[in-house]
Design a protein around this motif. Structure first.
Motif, mmCIF file in Angstrom:
data_model
loop_
_atom_site.group_PDB
_atom_site.id
_atom_site.type_symbol
_atom_site.label_atom_id
_atom_site.label_comp_id
_atom_site.label_asym_id
_atom_site.label_seq_id
_atom_site.Cartn_x
_atom_site.Cartn_y
_atom_site.Cartn_z
ATOM 1 N N LEU A 256 0.838 -1.210 0.000
ATOM 2 C CA LEU A 256 0.000 0.000 0.000
ATOM 3 C C LEU A 256 0.873 1.260 0.000
ATOM 4 C CD1 LEU A 256 -2.912 -0.830 2.507
ATOM 5 C CD2 LEU A 256 -2.815 -1.197 0.037
ATOM 6 N N VAL A 257 1.989 1.212 0.707
ATOM 7 C CA VAL A 257 2.910 2.369 0.722
ATOM 8 C C VAL A 257 3.487 2.587 -0.680
ATOM 9 C CG1 VAL A 257 5.114 3.248 1.615
ATOM 10 C CG2 VAL A 257 3.459 2.185 3.180
ATOM 11 N N PHE A 258 3.836 1.502 -1.369
ATOM 12 C CA PHE A 258 4.379 1.657 -2.735
ATOM 13 C C PHE A 258 3.336 2.319 -3.647
ATOM 14 C CE2 PHE A 258 6.967 -2.470 -1.848
ATOM 15 C CZ PHE A 258 7.842 -1.747 -1.048
ATOM 16 N N LYS A 259 2.085 1.902 -3.511
ATOM 17 C CA LYS A 259 1.033 2.517 -4.343
ATOM 18 C C LYS A 259 0.859 3.994 -3.979
ATOM 19 C CE LYS A 259 -1.526 -1.718 -5.407
ATOM 20 N NZ LYS A 259 -0.896 -1.883 -6.731
ATOM 21 N N TRP A 260 0.959 4.299 -2.717
ATOM 22 C CA TRP A 260 0.863 5.704 -2.266
ATOM 23 C C TRP A 260 2.000 6.522 -2.886
ATOM 24 C CZ3 TRP A 260 4.320 8.436 1.011
ATOM 25 C CH2 TRP A 260 3.844 9.646 1.538
ATOM 26 N N LEU A 261 3.186 5.952 -2.902
ATOM 27 C CA LEU A 261 4.326 6.668 -3.495
ATOM 28 C C LEU A 261 4.105 6.913 -4.988
ATOM 29 C CD1 LEU A 261 7.318 4.864 -1.735
ATOM 30 C CD2 LEU A 261 6.733 7.287 -1.503
ATOM 31 N N LYS A 262 3.564 5.905 -5.661
ATOM 32 C CA LYS A 262 3.304 6.081 -7.098
ATOM 33 C C LYS A 262 2.270 7.182 -7.327
ATOM 34 C CE LYS A 262 3.759 2.258 -9.906
ATOM 35 N NZ LYS A 262 3.411 0.914 -10.420
ATOM 36 N N ARG A 263 1.206 7.170 -6.528
ATOM 37 C CA ARG A 263 0.181 8.217 -6.664
ATOM 38 C C ARG A 263 0.767 9.607 -6.427
ATOM 39 N NH1 ARG A 263 -2.948 4.704 -3.497
ATOM 40 N NH2 ARG A 263 -2.803 6.032 -1.658
ATOM 41 N N ARG A 264 1.758 9.681 -5.560
ATOM 42 C CA ARG A 264 2.342 10.986 -5.226
ATOM 43 C C ARG A 264 3.404 11.428 -6.227
ATOM 44 N NH1 ARG A 264 3.496 12.945 0.479
ATOM 45 N NH2 ARG A 264 2.904 14.815 -0.638
ATOM 46 N N GLY A 265 3.640 10.615 -7.238
ATOM 47 C CA GLY A 265 4.592 11.054 -8.265
ATOM 48 C C GLY A 265 5.906 10.310 -8.243
ATOM 49 N N GLY A 266 6.007 9.295 -7.388
ATOM 50 C CA GLY A 266 7.219 8.471 -7.399
ATOM 51 C C GLY A 266 8.397 9.137 -6.723
ATOM 52 N N LEU A 267 9.566 8.567 -6.947
ATOM 53 C CA LEU A 267 10.740 8.995 -6.179
ATOM 54 C C LEU A 267 11.275 10.357 -6.617
ATOM 55 C CD1 LEU A 267 12.651 5.665 -5.558
ATOM 56 C CD2 LEU A 267 10.586 6.599 -4.489
ATOM 57 N N ALA A 268 11.057 10.732 -7.879
ATOM 58 C CA ALA A 268 11.506 12.061 -8.310
ATOM 59 C C ALA A 268 10.780 13.128 -7.492
ATOM 60 C CB ALA A 268 11.239 12.255 -9.801
ATOM 61 N N GLU A 269 9.504 12.909 -7.277
ATOM 62 C CA GLU A 269 8.725 13.865 -6.488
ATOM 63 C C GLU A 269 9.127 13.807 -5.012
ATOM 64 O OE1 GLU A 269 6.926 16.071 -7.924
ATOM 65 O OE2 GLU A 269 6.206 16.973 -6.044
ATOM 66 N N MET A 270 9.336 12.584 -4.495
ATOM 67 C CA MET A 270 9.755 12.463 -3.085
ATOM 68 C C MET A 270 11.090 13.171 -2.876
ATOM 69 S SD MET A 270 7.144 11.000 -2.018
ATOM 70 C CE MET A 270 7.635 11.326 -0.336
ATOM 71 N N ASP A 271 11.946 13.055 -3.864
ATOM 72 C CA ASP A 271 13.253 13.709 -3.802
ATOM 73 C C ASP A 271 13.087 15.211 -3.564
ATOM 74 O OD1 ASP A 271 16.042 13.946 -4.032
ATOM 75 O OD2 ASP A 271 15.926 14.290 -6.201
ATOM 76 N N LYS A 272 12.205 15.823 -4.350
ATOM 77 C CA LYS A 272 11.986 17.277 -4.213
ATOM 78 C C LYS A 272 11.425 17.623 -2.836
ATOM 79 C CE LYS A 272 10.767 17.764 -9.059
ATOM 80 N NZ LYS A 272 9.576 17.786 -9.917
ATOM 81 N N ILE A 273 10.428 16.833 -2.425
ATOM 82 C CA ILE A 273 9.799 17.120 -1.128
ATOM 83 C C ILE A 273 10.807 16.925 0.006
ATOM 84 C CG2 ILE A 273 7.965 16.427 0.468
ATOM 85 C CD1 ILE A 273 6.370 15.474 -2.033
#
Lengths: 367, 367
Positions: A256-273
């Protein structure tokens, strides 16, 4: 839970692990806790060998492959025993006919990995942060690689010390092994540079009790006969991580966490945040002499931010006042003292803003 | 879960593991999933070193001690890696200066334990059920104990074969070790007769990903240097099972199961209920030639009941019809075929009644 005020209590959880899980994920887990997929039973109660759980397992693996862009010649395993278990499993799987391995000492967790590996082979410490008080690491030209190491092991992010590698080491033909427990999924990385990546789940993946191992195909067959079967990469890879009963509920939640990460734009987006979150907190720390962090700026961890007060007598007051405002687990690890805020993916940026505001207010009152 | 019919779907879960968890436990877990103890955060998200989780850990241990009447000179550990992990951990912890251990071969799981132990020491098979097709075990007078075994290992209940020991073997001064994964907590036992008891949680304790180990004090110091630290009984005992991050959510749920067992009258009461459940199902099987179970009556497992149809061509029909009526996981293990119903503590007696009725009805239609 009769009291709605209790339910809506605003807390800011900065735990180093077990750590926050995205609210949306917990809400979905609650929604289907007693009835998974219309089966009339909890996902905890279903057989790991049934088609319903196999679908959970396959989807979670595919989502992790998508997120990390894992090449096809790597296996993904979902095991038990945590990173500390892997401290033993890595030498037992990778030793092969070699007698030694190269380890990089970047602090508390690297040292723990070294100590455990020494049960199984000779450890050469090829780079040592101790010389700088673990404020930075020697540049790679200074690393003294062995001529015959089974692998090179390092710790990309030190959860306690707050030191994070700003680059991936180059080890040529020698497999690079990384304990990525506390910074996996926090940014895109080039998996093809690694022989093995492993991570305890309880920081950026999901609940404690699950360990993710990403291992390159050609390394599967080096294991020694002393490797316990449940940690034998080749055995588990051949059984899709079901040689023994896996931590099914933790695995489901990781999915479920992996799906949440995908919905949020993946690791490129997490990187920015994650970059913004870290800048805000380090910015506050650096803006005053009231707070400090002694890691070299290039080596500051974006995931775990230890800091101290100029007056250590105020530590206890800081923690009490913070707790009153709903800040959880800001106490530093006992090995280093002071404070620590862990800023994993599931920590919202607004919580970092709240922490910065609290730190400013605390300085106004006690500075 | 918008459809209330889905929520109320009546299912009868006879999974061998991961297996049913008491409904009341799941309901409490759901109720407090997002807000544990008024903390405003999930129990999955709190530090294992914080006072709130330490209270969970301490209470669960005390409740298990109360339920099993565990003597004070035994440690209780909550680890990871399952029974298969313990297949390696047992020899690595108990070998000491000895070269061999005695093993009792009662079927699939005993054989798996033997195979894994052979990585670490010489295994003497002192009693072998193979001679009787695993329908019973040789009487204890026939067991050929070694003169210098580090311990005697046996499997009180074979989850796949459906064979359960009707007594606890006597091993004198040699420590007795039991893989009690599938019948722990199903009846009162005299813990003082054992050196080590271990059990994967996913049958009678809670969700997968947790392993309970009960070990006598004097055995803590025999471990070899090859024992991974996370499985070293002495290390984990000295750290209250927190040498590494434990499976906190699974541990918490196990604690709720222990409290549920206490509310239901403890193991003496479970013993009576389990006896009734088993009698009902075996009674049905024995009452007709349509169904059969070939284990010697004295050795029939109360937890796992394999059975076959006189006409194996009907197996698939049986499973399809059963599934239509809400019966889950009645298919036998692939190693033995046929059917299997697991009757762990959390399986209500009414579900066994429903299964018996279904079996009668099926025989009327197809017999």
């Amino acid at each position: 839970m009769d009291n709605p005020e209790t339910i809506d209590k605003q807390v800011f959880n900065f735990s180093a692990g077990p750590a926050p899980i995205p609210r949306e994920v917990l809400e979905q887990a609650r929604e289907e806790l007693l009835d998974f997929n219309g089966m009339g039973t909890s996902v905890m109660e279903i057989s790991h060998r049934g088609k319903e759980f196999i679908k959970v397992a396959e989807e979670s693996e595919q989502d992790l492959r998508d997120l990390m862009n894992i090449p096809a010649n790597y296996k993904v395993l979902f095991l038990q025993g945590g990173a500390r278990g892997q401290f033993a499993a890595v030498p037992l799987n990778l030793k092969g006919s070699k007698k030694s391995a190269d380890y990089v000492n970047s602090g508390h967790w690297a040292q723990s990995a070294i100590k455990e590996a020494q049960r199984y082979l000779n450890v050469n410490i090829i780079a040592d942060g101790k010389l700088s008080g673990f404020r930075q690491m020697p540049s790679q030209e200074q690393w003294r690689f062995s001529s015959d190491a089974a692998y090179v092991h390092y710790t990309p992010n030190e959860t306690i010390g707050g030191l994070e590698f700003p680059y991936i080491p180059e080890t040529g033909d020698v497999p690079l092994v990384a304990d990525m427990s506390s910074n996996i999924l926090s940014r895109p990385i080039d998996v093809s540079k690694f022989g093995v990546i492993y991570a305890g789940a309880q920081k950026n993946i999901g609940p404690a009790g699950l360990t993710v191992v990403i291992v390159r195909d050609d390394l599967l067959e080096k294991h020694t006969s002393a490797c316990p079967a449940v940690w034998d990469y080749a055995t588990q890879a051949s059984k899709d991580s079901m040689y023994n009963t896996p931590s099914t509920f933790a695995w489901y939640l990781a999915g479920l966490v992996f799906k949440w990460l995908k919905r949020r734009g993946g690791l490129a987006e997490m990187d920015k945040i994650n970059e913004r979150k870290a800048r805000k907190l380090y910015g506050q720390i650096e803006s005053t002499r009231f707070y400090s962090n002694n890691i070299d700026p290039c080596w500051c961890s974006r995931m775990n931010v230890p800091f101290t007060l100029a007056d250590p007598e105020l530590d206890a007051v800081f923690l009490v006042e913070a707790a009153k405002e709903g800040f959880l687990y800001l106490k530093g690890h006992k090995a280093v003292g002071g404070m620590r805020a862990s800023l994993y993916n599931a920590v919202p940026e607004s919580h970092v803003d709240a922490l910065v505001s609290f730190m400013q207010e605390f300085e106004r009152r006690y500075g």
